[in-house]
Design an enzyme around this catalytic site. Structure first.
Site, short mmCIF file in Angstrom:
data_model
loop_
_atom_site.label_atom_id
_atom_site.label_comp_id
_atom_site.label_asym_id
_atom_site.label_seq_id
_atom_site.Cartn_x
_atom_site.Cartn_y
_atom_site.Cartn_z
CG ASP A 1 -4.01 0.67 11.97
OD1 ASP A 1 -4.14 0.65 13.21
OD2 ASP A 1 -3.44 -0.21 11.34
CG ASP B 1 -2.07 -1.01 1.06
OD1 ASP B 1 -1.78 -2.15 0.65
OD2 ASP B 1 -3.21 -0.67 1.36
NE ARG C 1 -0.96 1.15 12.75
CZ ARG C 1 -0.09 0.32 12.20
NH1 ARG C 1 1.20 0.40 12.50
NH2 ARG C 1 -0.49 -0.61 11.35
CB SER D 1 -3.18 -6.84 5.18
OG SER D 1 -2.58 -5.70 5.77
#
Length: 427
Positions: free
Chosen positions: A136, A26, A107, A192
Site C-alpha cells: 500500500d 495505526d 488506494r 489488520s
C-alpha cells in the site's frame, strides 16, 4: 527538512500535512504522533464502506481528530465503483488467479482525493499509515507523485523515529491508551482489517502463520457456506458496455439499478450465500510473500457473470488481445501504477473492447458458489442455426476439409522430416 521543502515546492514554514485517516489503530496513533512532531494535521477520512455509523464517528473519529487543523469526511462510494471497480470488472482482472484486488484498487481512489484536499489546504505534505513492508505504501505514493509531483510524503512506518518507538501493535495499543485514543479493535483480535465496498481483507496477527486456520468469527461480509440458506437465490444481471446496469432477484422479486444501491445489494445477497471467500498466500510487489483472507461477494458474482456475457458478445480475436491487456492491467493495479501513462492507455483499450458487451446473465447463488444458468444479448454473436446439429444453416460442411488440410500443411511437413520412428511421438 527545509531543503526537502524547497525541493518539493512546499511553502516556507508550511507544516500542514493531509493524513489518509481510517479511524483504525495505526492512523489514529499516527495522527496524534504527527501533531507531537509539530505538524498541522488535516484528517481525511474516505468513506467507501457501506455505511459509516454515527456511533463510530461519535465514539472513535471525533475524539481522535479534535486536535486536527481540519477534518474531511468524503463519500467516495459512487466514484469508487464507477471509476475504479468497474474497469476491473471490464478487464476480468484477477491477481495470481485468485485475488480480485479490493485493497489495491481502493488506494488510487483514496489518494486522488487526498491530493485534491492537499491542494485545497495548500499542504506541503501528505501521509498514510501503510506499513514499510507492504504494497500500500507504493500504491499511495505512486499516486501522490503522479498527481502532485511536488508533494512531500511522510511515511511513519519508514521513519526510524516512529518504528523504533512502536515496535509492533502492542506498543500502539499502549500509546493509544496513554493518549486517550478510542479504538474499534482490541489486542484480543489484533489482525489488520481493510474494509471497503468491494471487500474486506484480513492480515497480520494470528494470520501470519500460513498453516493456521482463520478464526471462525473473523468474517464480516459473508455467511459460512455451511450455514448459508438451504434454498438458492436466482439473479438476473444486465450489462451494458461491460458493466452492470440492473440486478433482479428473480427469487424474491427485487430489482436494483442505482450504481451504489446495486453493488451493495449484490454484496448483501451473495454474502448471505457465502460467496466470495478466499484464503491465500500471495506475492507482494515489494518481494515477500504474505497470507491474506478476503471476502469479495459482489466482486466474485460480477466477474463470473461478466466472463459469461463476454463469451456471447465479444469477438474471439478481440478477446485474446483484451486478455493480454487484462494481464497488464492486473499488474498495474496491484503494483500501484493506476495513474501511469501505460495504465491509462490500457484502460482505454479495454473499455473499447466492451462497447458491445451487453445483455443479461442469469445465475444461481448457493452455498458459496455461483452457477451460471443462461444468457441473452441483443448484440449476440451466437447464431443458433449456424451451430445447430439439426439445421445446415449458412455453412457447407465440405469447406472444413480444405480448412483442415491448410492447417495440416506444416504438421505434415514436420512429420515427414521427423519420420515415423521419432521418440518425440511417444508419451
Amino acid at each position: 527538512m527545509d531543503a526537502k521543502r524547497a525541493k518539493t515546492g512546499a511553502d516556507e514554514g508550511n507544516k500542514t500535512v493531509v493524513l489518509a485517516y481510517s479511524g483504525g489503530l495505526d492512523t489514529s496513533c499516527i495522527l496524534v504522533w504527527l501533531i507531537e512532531q509539530g505538524y498541522d494535521v488535516v484528517a481525511y477520512l474516505a468513506v467507501y464502506i457501506e455505511d459509516l455509523k454515527e456511533e463510530f464517528i461519535r465514539d472513535f473519529i471525533y475524539p481522535t481528530v479534535q486536535a486536527a487543523k481540519a477534518v474531511y469526511i468524503e463519500d467516495l462510494k459512487e466514484e469508487f465503483i464507477r471509476d475504479f471497480i468497474y474497469p476491473t470488472v471490464q478487464a476480468n482482472a484477477i491477481y495470481e488467479d485468485r485475488y480480485l484486488m479490493g485493497t489495491a484498487i481502493a488506494r488510487p481512489c483514496i489518494a486522488r482525493r487526498q491530493i485534491e484536499i492537499a491542494k485545497k489546504e495548500n499542504a506541503g505534505f501528505v501521509s498514510h499509515g501503510a506499513t514499510g513492508k507492504g504494497n500500500d505504501q507504493i500504491r499511495f505514493e505512486l499516486t501522490y507523485y503522479a498527481l502532485q509531483p511536488s508533494i512531500t510524503v511522510i511515511a511513519p512506518w519508514r521513519d526510524p523515529a516512529f518504528y523504533k518507538r512502536f515496535a509492533g501493535r502492542k506498543d500502539l495499543f499502549e500509546y493509544a491508551k496513554q493518549h486517550g485514543i478510542p479504538l474499534p479493535v482490541t489486542p484480543k483480535s489484533p489482525w489488520s482489517m481493510d474494509a471497503n465496498l468491494m471487500h474486506i481483507s484480513y492480515e497480520s496477527g494470528v494470520l501470519e502463520n500460513p498453516s493456521a486456520h482463520a478464526p471462525p468469527g473473523i468474517f464480516n461480509m459473508t455467511t459460512d457456506p455451511e450455514k448459508a440458506p438451504q434454498e438458492p437465490t436466482t439473479l438476473a444481471i444486465e450489462f451494458k458496455h461491460g458493466v452492470p446496469v440492473k440486478v433482479t432477484n428473480k427469487t424474491e422479486g427485487v430489482t436494483k439499478d442505482g450504481i451504489v444501491e446495486m453493488y451493495l445489494y449484490l454484496n448483501e445477497v451473495a454474502g448471505k450465500h457465502g460467496v466470495g471467500r478466499i484464503d491465500i498466500v500471495e506475492n507482494r510487489f515489494i518481494g515477500m510473500k504474505s497470507r491474506g483472507v478476503y471476502e469479495t461477494p459482489a466482486g466474485q458474482v460480477l466477474r463470473e457473470a461478466h466472463i459469461d456475457i463476454e463469451a456471447l458478445t465479444i469477438d474471439r480475436e478481440v478477446r485474446k488481445i483484451r486478455d493480454m491487456l487484462s494481464s497488464k492491467m492486473t499488474e498495474q493495479v496491484y503494483h500501484g501504477f493506476w495513474w501511469s501513462p501505460e495504465a491509462l492507455y490500457v484502460r482505454k483499450a479495454i473499455a473499447q473492447s466492451q462497447e458491445d458487451v451487453e445483455g443479461v446473465v442469469e445465475l444461481k447463488l448457493y452455498r458459496g458458489n455461483v452457477y451460471i444458468l443462461g444468457r441473452s444479448s441483443p448484440k449476440s454473436l451466437y447464431d443458433e442455426e449456424l451451430v445447430s446439429m439439426d439445421v445446415e444453416g449458412e455453412y457447407d460442411p465440405k469447406t472444413a476439409e480444405g480448412f483442415i488440410k491448410v492447417n495440416a500443411l506444416r504438421l505434415r511437413e514436420y512429420g515427414r522430416l521427423r519420420g515415423p520412428a521419432d521418440e518425440s511421438t511417444k508419451q
